[in-house]
Motif scaffolding. Structure first.
Motif, PDB file in Angstrom:
ATOM      1  N   ILE A  76       0.831  -1.207   0.000  1.00 36.90           N
ATOM      2  CA  ILE A  76       0.000   0.000   0.000  1.00 36.90           C
ATOM      3  C   ILE A  76       0.863   1.255   0.000  1.00 36.90           C
ATOM      4  N   VAL A  77       1.871   1.268   0.873  1.00 32.78           N
ATOM      5  CA  VAL A  77       2.745   2.444   0.957  1.00 32.78           C
ATOM      6  C   VAL A  77       3.510   2.639  -0.347  1.00 32.78           C
ATOM      7  N   ALA A  78       4.047   1.538  -0.903  1.00 37.42           N
ATOM      8  CA  ALA A  78       4.790   1.641  -2.164  1.00 37.42           C
ATOM      9  C   ALA A  78       3.889   2.109  -3.297  1.00 37.42           C
ATOM     10  N   GLY A  79       2.634   1.640  -3.284  1.00 37.59           N
ATOM     11  CA  GLY A  79       1.691   2.090  -4.298  1.00 37.59           C
ATOM     12  C   GLY A  79       1.375   3.571  -4.170  1.00 37.59           C
ATOM     13  N   LEU A  80       1.210   4.039  -2.932  1.00 38.07           N
ATOM     14  CA  LEU A  80       0.955   5.467  -2.715  1.00 38.07           C
ATOM     15  C   LEU A  80       2.168   6.306  -3.119  1.00 38.07           C
ATOM     16  N   ARG A  92       2.443   7.778  -6.545  1.00 35.16           N
ATOM     17  CA  ARG A  92       1.612   8.941  -6.863  1.00 35.16           C
ATOM     18  C   ARG A  92       2.220  10.234  -6.326  1.00 35.16           C
ATOM     19  N   THR A  93       3.396  10.136  -5.704  1.00 37.29           N
ATOM     20  CA  THR A  93       4.054  11.312  -5.133  1.00 37.29           C
ATOM     21  C   THR A  93       5.463  11.429  -5.712  1.00 37.29           C
ATOM     22  N   PRO A  94       6.086  12.592  -5.573  1.00 38.21           N
ATOM     23  CA  PRO A  94       7.477  12.728  -6.031  1.00 38.21           C
ATOM     24  C   PRO A  94       8.498  12.101  -5.087  1.00 38.21           C
ATOM     25  N   VAL A  95       8.059  11.620  -3.929  1.00 39.82           N
ATOM     26  CA  VAL A  95       8.978  11.015  -2.959  1.00 39.82           C
ATOM     27  C   VAL A  95       9.299   9.585  -3.402  1.00 39.82           C
ATOM     28  N   PRO A  96      10.587   9.218  -3.506  1.00 36.26           N
ATOM     29  CA  PRO A  96      10.933   7.849  -3.885  1.00 36.26           C
ATOM     30  C   PRO A  96      10.338   6.833  -2.910  1.00 36.26           C
TER      31      PRO A  96
END
Length: 526
Positions: free
Chosen positions: A15-19, A22-26
């Motif tokens: 879930i965290v990796a999927g989110l 969607r963000t610029p954070v690696p």
């Protein structure tokens, strides 16, 4: 560990990796941060980082999938800088960081300090290479970072064993240490060379994709275990086998390649997500038992070691980049020109990862200051991931390195496809001339139409875009093909629901559509 906490760990990481996508954070940074927060959430179980699990069970598949996707030819062309980083730098960092820690931390003996140096010497380039691909770094820098990450773990593990033997009084001296290093390196490569051809032949002989992919999942563990059995480097054995199989992947049938790619993408996604989350989850463990080093003293030592690690990498990277070019005309002739920007990026991409923590947790309890080693390793890993990981993208943008030329790459792809299509057309004409290959004209025309479509698809990406949608002709074609296939799919499902066809026939028809859709849509980067 119970099943439910393990399932929760994998699900949470996914879930965290999927989110993160969607963000610029690696994703690695977000996973580490999530692990740090979760470590103190009530009800979250304690997830221990067992080196007997991480090194033999998590490291081999991660190395395998990275090496299979690497270019053997590119690595061979950049062998000198890769070797200087993966072997030379790791040994230099072991000595430099170890000796500096010996001077900074009171009561820390030199052998124990060298154990710490070996533990935190190898950079984990997973996050760095992901950022490099995302920002379109030049191919040579990406190749060097990938090559370093494939081999440096073997160097660090061997250096750790030698330093640990000295720390516990079991050292056989410099001669014994060098002999152990040679056995690990030469033996690991030798085991890989012995295994790679028989494994490849076995992959070619197996005609069932499910069996071939089962073998594929076993290969990294077999290579690692075989090398470790003879006290050689399992890391090098896995890398050698994977590079060979990746270079020869075209000799395996297409069904296996398609299935294998999907399987290993899923495996790599899960394992990479879990290992970065596990880094953050170790915080409560490493804070226990610091004893006299608790408080501001421990924080000061952690900051000092972090700075030493960063400085030592630059102290190695810049001379290793420019001295060989100054001293050797052959190096100047064989390798492209470079400037100060490339070594700055490579130097700042020295983030540490889960391998360092796994090695630290394997330090015997009898070794003095073991808890301090754990703490300093953890803070260095977190510090490099957060500080360097967050600042690497803006640094790359600030330096304005020449990006990959997408237009030139597309042109090269189109030219290669054109040459291949001409060869296929000539072969088709030759085959159709034989009575044994007689086809009705519509079917022969269909073969030529498919070939023509493949030939034109890449060229169309270079053409003008649709003034309304901004799409190329190739994009419009794929979109319309997708809409047509979706309409067919809805009809098949409605026929199944009306009981005019059964589920088995539906699966057959949907698979045909899936294959057509896969052919119509080129693969997008993950």
């Amino acid at each position: 560990m119970e099943v439910l906490p393990l399932v929760a760990l994998v699900a949470g990481c996914a879930i965290v990796a999927g989110l993160a996508r969607r963000t610029p954070v690696p994703a690695p940074l977000m996973l580490v941060a999530a692990g740090l927060i979760a470590a103190y959430v009530p009800g979250v179980p304690a997830y221990g980082l067992d080196p007997h699990i991480v090194l033999p069970l998590l490291l081999p598949p991660l190395l395998y999938t990275a090496a299979v996707d690497s270019s053997y030819l590119d690595l061979r062309a950049n062998l000198r800088p890769v070797a200087l980083l993966s072997v030379g730098y790791v040994l230099f960092a072991t000595l430099a960081v170890g000796y500096a820690a010996y001077l900074v931390v009171p009561d820390l003996s030199l052998p124990v300090a060298l154990v710490l140096g070996a533990v935190i010497a190898p950079p984990d380039a997973v996050a760095a290479t992901a950022i490099a691909r995302q920002l379109g770094l030049p191919n040579r820098i990406t190749t060097i970072l990938q090559g370093e990450s494939l081999v440096n773990d073997a160097t660090a593990i061997t250096a750790y064993k030698v330093a640990l033997a000295a720390a516990i009084g079991a050292s056989a001296g410099w001669a014994g240490g060098i002999a152990e290093f040679l056995l690990a390196s030469v033996g690991g490569v030798g085991v890989g060379l012995l295994l790679m051809v028989p494994i490849h032949v076995m992959r070619q002989r197996l005609r069932e994709p499910l069996l071939q992919n089962t073998l594929s999942l076993l290969i990294p563990f077999v290579a690692y275990a075989a090398a470790e059995r003879v006290h050689a480097s399992g890391v090098l054995a896995v890398v050698v086998v994977a590079l060979y199989l990746g270079h020869r992947a075209w000799q395996v049938d297409f069904a296996t390649r398609l299935q294998e790619e999907a399987v290993w993408k899923m495996v790599a996604f899960i394992l990479e997500s879990v290992v970065f989350a596990l880094i953050g989850l170790q915080l409560p463990v490493v804070l226990k038992g610091l004893g006299p080093y608790e408080g501001t003293a421990a924080a000061g030592y952690a900051l000092a070691v972090f700075v030493i690690v960063v400085v030592a990498r630059f102290a190695w990277v810049f001379p290793a980049t420019f001295l060989p070019r100054l001293l050797s005309r052959r190096v100047r002739e064989r390798e492209p020109e470079t400037n100060w920007k490339a070594p700055v990026i490579v130097g700042w991409a020295g983030m540490r990862g889960v391998v360092s923590l796994a090695i630290a947790f394997s330090v015997p309890v009898s070794v003095p200051h073991r808890n301090l080693i754990l703490f300093l390793t953890f803070t260095t890993v977190i510090g490099t991931l957060v500080v360097q990981g967050l600042t690497l993208p803006p640094l790359i943008r600030l330096l304005r390195l020449p990006a990959r030329d997408a237009q030139a790459e597309t042109l090269a792809e189109a030219q290669a496809q054109s040459e291949a299509s001409r060869a296929a057309d000539d072969r088709l004409t030759e085959l159709l001339a034989s009575p044994s290959n007689a086809l009705p004209p519509p079917l022969a025309d269909r073969l030529r139409t498919v070939l023509e479509r493949r030939r034109n698809a890449v060229w169309e990406r270079l053409g003008e875009v649709n003034p309304v949608t901004g799409e190329s002709a190739d994009d419009v074609y794929r979109r319309l093909a997708g809409e047509m296939i979706a309409a067919e799919r809805e009809v098949f499902v409605s026929l199944r629901d009306a009981r005019r066809i059964d589920d088995e026939m539906l699966r057959v028809l949907l698979r045909r559509l899936d294959l057509e859709e896969a052919a119509a849509y080129r693969e997008e980067s993950a």
